[in-house]
Design a protein around this motif. Structure first.
Motif, PDB file in Angstrom:
ATOM      1  N   LEU A  60       0.771  -1.133  -0.031  1.00 11.50           N
ATOM      2  CA  LEU A  60      -0.027   0.136   0.019  1.00 11.50           C
ATOM      3  C   LEU A  60       0.765   1.170  -0.029  1.00 11.50           C
ATOM      4  O   LEU A  60       0.676   2.411  -0.718  1.00 11.50           O
ATOM      5  CB  LEU A  60      -0.960  -0.283   1.115  1.00 11.50           C
ATOM      6  CG  LEU A  60      -2.223   1.099   1.209  1.00 11.50           C
ATOM      7  CD1 LEU A  60      -2.842   1.170  -0.047  1.00 11.50           C
ATOM      8  CD2 LEU A  60      -2.809   1.091   2.616  1.00 11.50           C
ATOM      9  N   GLU A  61       1.949   1.208   0.891  1.00 15.32           N
ATOM     10  CA  GLU A  61       2.894   2.273   0.786  1.00 15.32           C
ATOM     11  C   GLU A  61       3.591   2.624  -0.727  1.00 15.32           C
ATOM     12  O   GLU A  61       3.628   3.598  -1.152  1.00 15.32           O
ATOM     13  CB  GLU A  61       4.076   1.836   1.820  1.00 15.32           C
ATOM     14  CG  GLU A  61       5.124   3.246   1.956  1.00 15.32           C
ATOM     15  CD  GLU A  61       6.031   2.826   2.996  1.00 15.32           C
ATOM     16  OE1 GLU A  61       6.973   3.506   2.858  1.00 15.32           O
ATOM     17  OE2 GLU A  61       6.049   1.978   3.764  1.00 15.32           O
ATOM     18  N   VAL A  62       4.011   1.465  -1.327  1.00 13.24           N
ATOM     19  CA  VAL A  62       4.247   1.612  -2.564  1.00 13.24           C
ATOM     20  C   VAL A  62       3.237   2.242  -3.567  1.00 13.24           C
ATOM     21  O   VAL A  62       3.703   3.068  -4.487  1.00 13.24           O
ATOM     22  CB  VAL A  62       4.656  -0.031  -3.318  1.00 13.24           C
ATOM     23  CG1 VAL A  62       4.829   0.319  -4.928  1.00 13.24           C
ATOM     24  CG2 VAL A  62       6.073  -0.441  -2.571  1.00 13.24           C
ATOM     25  N   TYR A  63       2.091   1.669  -3.512  1.00  8.49           N
ATOM     26  CA  TYR A  63       0.731   2.348  -4.268  1.00  8.49           C
ATOM     27  C   TYR A  63       0.644   3.860  -4.197  1.00  8.49           C
ATOM     28  O   TYR A  63       0.738   4.661  -5.032  1.00  8.49           O
ATOM     29  CB  TYR A  63      -0.397   1.630  -4.159  1.00  8.49           C
ATOM     30  CG  TYR A  63      -1.509   2.160  -4.933  1.00  8.49           C
ATOM     31  CD1 TYR A  63      -1.657   1.320  -6.041  1.00  8.49           C
ATOM     32  CD2 TYR A  63      -2.234   3.077  -4.600  1.00  8.49           C
ATOM     33  CE1 TYR A  63      -2.710   2.013  -7.015  1.00  8.49           C
ATOM     34  CE2 TYR A  63      -3.382   3.595  -5.342  1.00  8.49           C
ATOM     35  CZ  TYR A  63      -3.491   2.637  -6.770  1.00  8.49           C
ATOM     36  OH  TYR A  63      -4.626   3.449  -7.376  1.00  8.49           O
ATOM     37  N   GLU A  64       0.892   4.380  -2.699  1.00  6.99           N
ATOM     38  CA  GLU A  64       0.604   5.541  -2.571  1.00  6.99           C
ATOM     39  C   GLU A  64       1.900   6.631  -2.832  1.00  6.99           C
ATOM     40  O   GLU A  64       1.760   7.761  -3.577  1.00  6.99           O
ATOM     41  CB  GLU A  64       0.494   5.685  -1.102  1.00  6.99           C
ATOM     42  CG  GLU A  64      -0.879   5.289  -0.517  1.00  6.99           C
ATOM     43  CD  GLU A  64      -1.113   5.368   0.931  1.00  6.99           C
ATOM     44  OE1 GLU A  64       0.113   5.356   1.650  1.00  6.99           O
ATOM     45  OE2 GLU A  64      -1.933   4.886   1.479  1.00  6.99           O
ATOM     46  N   ILE A  65       2.937   6.188  -2.788  1.00 11.08           N
ATOM     47  CA  ILE A  65       4.132   6.521  -3.280  1.00 11.08           C
ATOM     48  C   ILE A  65       4.125   6.925  -4.991  1.00 11.08           C
ATOM     49  O   ILE A  65       4.478   7.896  -5.414  1.00 11.08           O
ATOM     50  CB  ILE A  65       5.551   6.056  -2.955  1.00 11.08           C
ATOM     51  CG1 ILE A  65       5.802   6.218  -1.468  1.00 11.08           C
ATOM     52  CG2 ILE A  65       6.629   6.296  -3.583  1.00 11.08           C
ATOM     53  CD1 ILE A  65       6.950   5.070  -0.861  1.00 11.08           C
ATOM     54  N   ALA A  66       3.794   5.865  -5.515  1.00 10.52           N
ATOM     55  CA  ALA A  66       3.617   5.946  -7.010  1.00 10.52           C
ATOM     56  C   ALA A  66       2.638   6.721  -7.234  1.00 10.52           C
ATOM     57  O   ALA A  66       2.712   7.744  -8.348  1.00 10.52           O
ATOM     58  CB  ALA A  66       3.133   4.573  -7.466  1.00 10.52           C
ATOM     59  N   GLU A  67       1.409   7.020  -6.762  1.00 17.30           N
ATOM     60  CA  GLU A  67       0.333   7.925  -7.101  1.00 17.30           C
ATOM     61  C   GLU A  67       0.825   9.466  -6.877  1.00 17.30           C
ATOM     62  O   GLU A  67       0.574  10.353  -7.644  1.00 17.30           O
ATOM     63  CB  GLU A  67      -0.765   7.676  -5.905  1.00 17.30           C
ATOM     64  CG  GLU A  67      -1.692   6.622  -6.452  1.00 17.30           C
ATOM     65  CD  GLU A  67      -2.547   6.756  -7.535  1.00 17.30           C
ATOM     66  OE1 GLU A  67      -3.772   7.065  -7.026  1.00 17.30           O
ATOM     67  OE2 GLU A  67      -2.282   6.917  -8.454  1.00 17.30           O
ATOM     68  N   GLY A  68       1.747   9.324  -5.727  1.00 16.68           N
ATOM     69  CA  GLY A  68       2.279  10.912  -5.394  1.00 16.68           C
ATOM     70  C   GLY A  68       3.400  11.306  -6.424  1.00 16.68           C
ATOM     71  O   GLY A  68       3.258  12.495  -6.783  1.00 16.68           O
ATOM     72  N   VAL A  69       4.146  10.558  -6.941  1.00 13.15           N
ATOM     73  CA  VAL A  69       4.939  10.725  -8.009  1.00 13.15           C
ATOM     74  C   VAL A  69       4.256  11.208  -9.265  1.00 13.15           C
ATOM     75  O   VAL A  69       4.546  12.077  -9.795  1.00 13.15           O
ATOM     76  CB  VAL A  69       5.902   9.634  -8.349  1.00 13.15           C
ATOM     77  CG1 VAL A  69       6.883  10.077  -9.484  1.00 13.15           C
ATOM     78  CG2 VAL A  69       6.787   9.199  -7.132  1.00 13.15           C
ATOM     79  N   LEU A  70       3.116  10.327  -9.665  1.00  9.68           N
ATOM     80  CA  LEU A  70       2.466  10.675 -10.830  1.00  9.68           C
ATOM     81  C   LEU A  70       1.606  11.980 -10.779  1.00  9.68           C
ATOM     82  O   LEU A  70       1.213  12.602 -11.738  1.00  9.68           O
ATOM     83  CB  LEU A  70       1.513   9.354 -11.130  1.00  9.68           C
ATOM     84  CG  LEU A  70       2.187   8.086 -11.491  1.00  9.68           C
ATOM     85  CD1 LEU A  70       1.270   6.832 -11.498  1.00  9.68           C
ATOM     86  CD2 LEU A  70       2.904   8.391 -12.903  1.00  9.68           C
ATOM     87  N   ALA A  71       1.462  12.234  -9.748  1.00  6.34           N
ATOM     88  CA  ALA A  71       0.535  13.679  -9.204  1.00  6.34           C
ATOM     89  C   ALA A  71       1.602  14.795  -9.618  1.00  6.34           C
ATOM     90  O   ALA A  71       0.845  15.868 -10.336  1.00  6.34           O
ATOM     91  CB  ALA A  71       0.170  13.905  -8.003  1.00  6.34           C
ATOM     92  N   ARG A  72       2.741  14.618  -9.598  1.00  4.60           N
ATOM     93  CA  ARG A  72       3.719  15.494 -10.151  1.00  4.60           C
ATOM     94  C   ARG A  72       4.284  15.473 -11.333  1.00  4.60           C
ATOM     95  O   ARG A  72       4.651  16.288 -11.937  1.00  4.60           O
ATOM     96  CB  ARG A  72       4.825  15.741  -9.168  1.00  4.60           C
ATOM     97  CG  ARG A  72       4.547  15.996  -7.689  1.00  4.60           C
ATOM     98  CD  ARG A  72       5.754  16.128  -6.796  1.00  4.60           C
ATOM     99  NE  ARG A  72       5.425  16.267  -5.362  1.00  4.60           N
ATOM    100  CZ  ARG A  72       6.277  17.302  -4.688  1.00  4.60           C
ATOM    101  NH1 ARG A  72       6.879  18.078  -5.195  1.00  4.60           N
ATOM    102  NH2 ARG A  72       5.414  18.042  -3.615  1.00  4.60           N
TER     103      ARG A  72
END
Length: 367
Positions: A4-16
């Motif tokens: 879940l942490e990996v998923y959230e990090i990926a989402e955060g990167v893709l937001a930028r």
């Protein structure tokens, strides 16, 4: 937690950085694994949510970079996961339709090369699903496409690579499974035994680690189909020999190890009960029944689980003694098996596994 942490990090990167390929792939992989974990925990709603996220992540990857076959692999994986969840929820026709849509990706105009090898598993699963529903013509047509995909997959390996030969053997083994699901038990038995002999005659195919695992999985498959077919043909001693041979192999490299072990015990117990060895059957069956009861208490309710549990309880019934106490236990177990089958959807009750257990229960009541 970590995924879940990996998923959230990926989402955060893709937001930028919306076009970050690595993060897009991380998001797809994380969503897929989170869906698998949710299914293992019997949380179908959460599993369906993450499977849809996995599919969407795959679609984004393909849209952004359709020339990369790896992007298509993520999309295929997400779609397959959705089909599996539909099946476990009893939406059998919807699952088959989803798989049809997946194999149709092979004709997508954005493709620069063939998807055949990536769709091999989907084609096989689709053929088996149609066979389980008794749709012979559709299953045979679909299997022809599956075999073609298998041939393409095999051709991508060097001629001296054992994976090439094992991929070809897999086609023959899958054909045996197709015939078993269609009810052609003698043909399935003969074909699965031929695969086993072919494997035994070529031990060099397991020389490296990856090939060894593939070789072992195919050996398991030949013994499973052979043993199940022999049981239905009334060849109980042969069935027992095949099942006990399989117990000495390294475990399968895929699936839920506990569930696989429970199915093995149910099959062996049914074979023993068919030979009149009720006490032996009950002893073999006890850990499997404990596993299914524990899983049911934890919320298990999928199509495969319900059919497996119903079969286990049926085997418990036919393993009982003929004294009054045994007769009462037999009747109670048969009723329990019927209740378990009743939890299946109308579509799922048309599957081979459900139809067989229903017929077995009827026969047991008559005797």
């Amino acid at each position: 937690r970590l995924e879940l942490e990996v998923y959230e990090i990926a989402e955060g990167v893709l937001a930028r950085r919306p076009g970050d390929i690595r993060s897009m792939k991380n998001r797809a992989l994380a969503a897929g694994l989170l869906g698998d974990i949710a299914m293992r925990r019997h949380d179908t709603a959460k599993a369906a949510e993450f499977a849809q996220r996995s599919r969407t992540a795959g679609e984004d990857l393909v849209r952004f970079n359709p020339s990369d076959l790896g992007s298509w692999q993520h999309l295929i994986r997400g779609r397959e996961q959705i089909a599996e969840i539909m099946f476990q929820q009893g939406e059998v026709d919807a699952a088959i339709a989803q798989s049809r849509e997946t194999v149709a990706l092979a004709k997508d105009e954005r493709l620069k090369s063939s998807l055949d090898s990536m769709l091999e598993d989907t084609w096989y699963a689709l053929a088996w699903g149609e066979a389980e529903l008794g749709r012979r013509e559709a299953a045979e047509r679909t299997f022809a496409s599956a075999a073609k995909a298998g041939e393409v997959s095999a051709s991508q390996w060097a001629k001296d690579n054992p994976i090439r030969d094992l991929t070809t053997i897999r086609i023959a083994m899958s054909r045996a499974r197709l015939h078993f699901l269609l009810g052609d038990h003698q043909r399935a038995f003969d074909e699965s035994m031929a695969v086993g002999l072919d494997l035994e005659s070529r031990p060099q195919l397991r020389d490296d680690a990856r090939a060894r695992q593939f070789y072992n999985n195919l050996t398991h498959a030949s013994l499973i189909v052979g043993g199940e077919s022999a049981l239905r043909l009334g060849q109980f001693e042969e069935a027992e020999k095949l099942v006990r041979h399989r117990q000495g192999l390294p475990p399968l490299s895929f699936g839920n190890a506990e569930a696989n072990a429970a199915r093995d015990k149910v099959l062996l117990a049914q074979i023993l009960a068919a030979q009149g060895r009720g006490a032996d059957a009950r002893e073999v069956l006890a850990p499997a029944l404990e596993y299914y009861r524990k899983e049911k208490e934890a919320g298990a309710s999928g199509t495969d689980f319900s059919m497996d549990y119903a079969r286990a309880v049926f085997v418990s019934a036919i393993s009982q003694e003929s004294d009054p106490r045994g007769v009462a236990a037999r009747r109670a177990a048969l009723a329990d098996a019927e209740r378990q089958l009743a939890t299946l959807s109308a579509e799922a009750r048309q599957l081979k596994g459900a139809r067989e257990v229903t017929a077995w229960i009827g026969s047991a009541r008559g005797s």
